[in-house]
Design an enzyme around this catalytic site. Sequence first.
Site, mmCIF file in Angstrom:
data_model
loop_
_atom_site.group_PDB
_atom_site.id
_atom_site.type_symbol
_atom_site.label_atom_id
_atom_site.label_comp_id
_atom_site.label_asym_id
_atom_site.label_seq_id
_atom_site.Cartn_x
_atom_site.Cartn_y
_atom_site.Cartn_z
ATOM 1 N N ASP A 100 0.838 -1.194 0.000
ATOM 2 C CA ASP A 100 0.000 0.000 0.000
ATOM 3 C C ASP A 100 0.881 1.255 0.000
ATOM 4 O O ASP A 100 1.845 1.360 0.758
ATOM 5 C CB ASP A 100 -0.887 -0.022 1.240
ATOM 6 C CG ASP A 100 -1.774 1.193 1.356
ATOM 7 O OD1 ASP A 100 -2.667 1.340 0.513
ATOM 8 O OD2 ASP A 100 -1.578 1.983 2.305
ATOM 9 N N GLU A 115 1.772 -0.529 -5.040
ATOM 10 C CA GLU A 115 0.838 0.540 -5.367
ATOM 11 C C GLU A 115 1.731 1.764 -5.558
ATOM 12 O O GLU A 115 2.183 2.369 -4.580
ATOM 13 C CB GLU A 115 -0.164 0.776 -4.241
ATOM 14 C CG GLU A 115 -1.188 1.842 -4.602
ATOM 15 C CD GLU A 115 -2.124 2.184 -3.453
ATOM 16 O OE1 GLU A 115 -3.290 2.504 -3.711
ATOM 17 O OE2 GLU A 115 -1.684 2.142 -2.284
#
Length: 758
Positions: free
Chosen positions: A395, A431
């Site tokens: 993330d 990401e």
Amino acid sequence: MDASNSTDTTHIPVWPGSAYPLGATYDGAGTNFSLFSEVAEAVDLCLIAKDGTETRVRLEEVDGYVWHAYLPTVVPGQRYGYRVHGPWNPAAGHRCDPSKLLLDPYGKAFDGNFDGDRSLYSYDVEETIGHSEKVDTDDVKREKRLVGHADAEIAPVGEKLAESDKPAKPVLPGHDSLGHTMTTVVINPFFDWAFDRAPKRPYHDTVIYEAHVKGMTATHPGVPKQLRGTYAGLAHPVIIDHLVGLGVTAIELMPVHQFMHDQPLLDRGLRNYWGYNTFGFLAPHTEYSSADKPGAAVSEFKAMVRSFHEAGIEVILDVVYNHTAEGNHLGPTICFRGIDNAAYYRLVDGDAEYYKDYTGTGNSLDARHPHTLQLIMDSLRYWVTEMHVDGFRFDLASTLARELHDVNRLSAFFDLVQQDPIVSQVKLIAEPWDVGEGGYQVGNFPGLWTEWNGKYRDTVRDYWRGEPATLGEFASRLTGSSDLYEATGRRPSASINFVVAHDGFTLRDLVSYNEKHNEANGENNNDGESHNRSWNCGVEGPTDDPEILDLRGRQSRNMLATLMLSQGTPMLAHGDEMGRTKHGNNNVYCQDSELSWMDWSLAESNADLVEFTKRVIALRMKNPVFRRRRFFEGTPIRSGNQTRDIAWLTPSGEEMTPEDWDSGFGRSLAVFLNGEGIHEPNQRGERVVGDSFLLCFNAHHEGIGFSTPDSHYAGEWTVVLDTSVPTGEPTGETESVIKAGDPLQVGARSLVVLRRST
């Protein structure tokens, strides 16, 4: 600090123990405890009994700022925490507060809950809030960031606060947090893995299914009630059979590291459903366990992984190493802040009382510090070696790549991953953005990494909703985004292709809403992304209009087919195969309810869409031309053969010229994919020659007559997929064999796939 509930420790045998491994390690006889803190002046290990009483053991041994001891009488199930004695000097970045029972950063299991009591905060809450207009629920709010969008930036990041914006200086009140915070639990590390073996599929043979542990099974009628929403429920045969039936090869789980529910959300009757609020990087989230016994989540998680592996499905974890649940300077003190604040967090230069925030959540973990890096790497290795997971999706990975300020793909974190013999061998998905300045880094990660391709998502959405001037971009994304990944020596599979993810609209909502509808979140519809590249097909939200419903169905199938037939590694969001809806809410991070859970009745009512998804995944997996290992070159496949590996064609069947890319038919084109030069071994080791295909795309609002190209490409073609048909199975006119040069009618906003027959 109130010490009335502590007990004498003279009866507890304490041996020196060792500084490594960090955390609590049970060896079958006793437990070694080890905690890093460079700033600590003294550390107490606190053993918590079932009745809540506390026994403190002063750690006398310290090596290289690691405090440790071995307790031969401590066994699995023991709850514990730490109290760290040291400087309380927020201006210098130090926030030691021995009134706080602190969780172990290396804790492998946790027990209990946070109750929101003022004792969780290392300052006088009433005094501080009473003197500051800046302090409200927005100050400690998590997950308001616009994940996944290039324009999702907050500003300024790490900038000093003006004096008028600062709250009153915190006053250390000394309220004991014991009984109001979670505790860490010593676990039994031993587990019978039987003959567990990781599937280890290469990226080009991978189809990822992004899922939420609770949301997948919370309402499934085939999962026993006591198992719904748990690891055991996710591993139930009805769930695994569904995934295997679809053709999924990897399940990517949204955060399962132990996370915290934000108090402002709880105050509004909401919860942190997504889980991007981690504090336990080595512990599976305890709420997803079907058993109440402390530490039971560990063995249940392992059993889940073993079941997926038996079915040939890899397990990938969505991990959040960019920030922690402690938030900004007004957040609670539950772990890192009280252990060594300046080591674990990035602080504002020259104003260390405040935190740099590249994540939109209040703080950023300092991946430049050696012990913080060690925590991250130890966590990754633990999940691979002890929990048997097969990869990670990071993330806001750009935050981990920040050195002084700018994102640096040669940062220490990536160096460590590259050389690590364990972590470097599993799937690593970035990401590739954060919310800080310069954080959008799609295509800029090192060669070992794959990336969520945000440009793919945006381009496919734009193409099918009829946005102008996207044809060239669409062609690039369809063929693996070589402009992003080839220069770093990566293959097409480095592009993790997706149209929909957990953040944003579902696929059904993408074709049903022009605007977000997030009122249920209690933020006046101000949260979530406003530019969704969506199109409601004529009516906002639910409708009974058959023409609109038919169009929405085609659009859904168009994007599913495009996703599965593009070069790269496809990712499907859970429920999109059956038309899952969140009723226009594109930010359900706080909605732990039927709004965000899977509605499994849709599998029956939308059975055609499920069948279509199976069909297009099978088409991809059966034919290697859709999952090439190398980028297309546009050159002959072998000497003397003038048929190239790829050719772009106009609807009339002629090869496109540079002028054609900007011509009036910019919403329609065909592409020839030559599979003749692709040889892939079958299960017997025999080399199989791949088929060749013609894909006819029509994003125009009217049907268009295509012509198949001349016999140079093929003598005959057979239609194998038609998105104008609910199941994709060719019917009527498209069932017949089509000869070279013959016309082919491609319906409005639809895609037809033909296979070369001769």
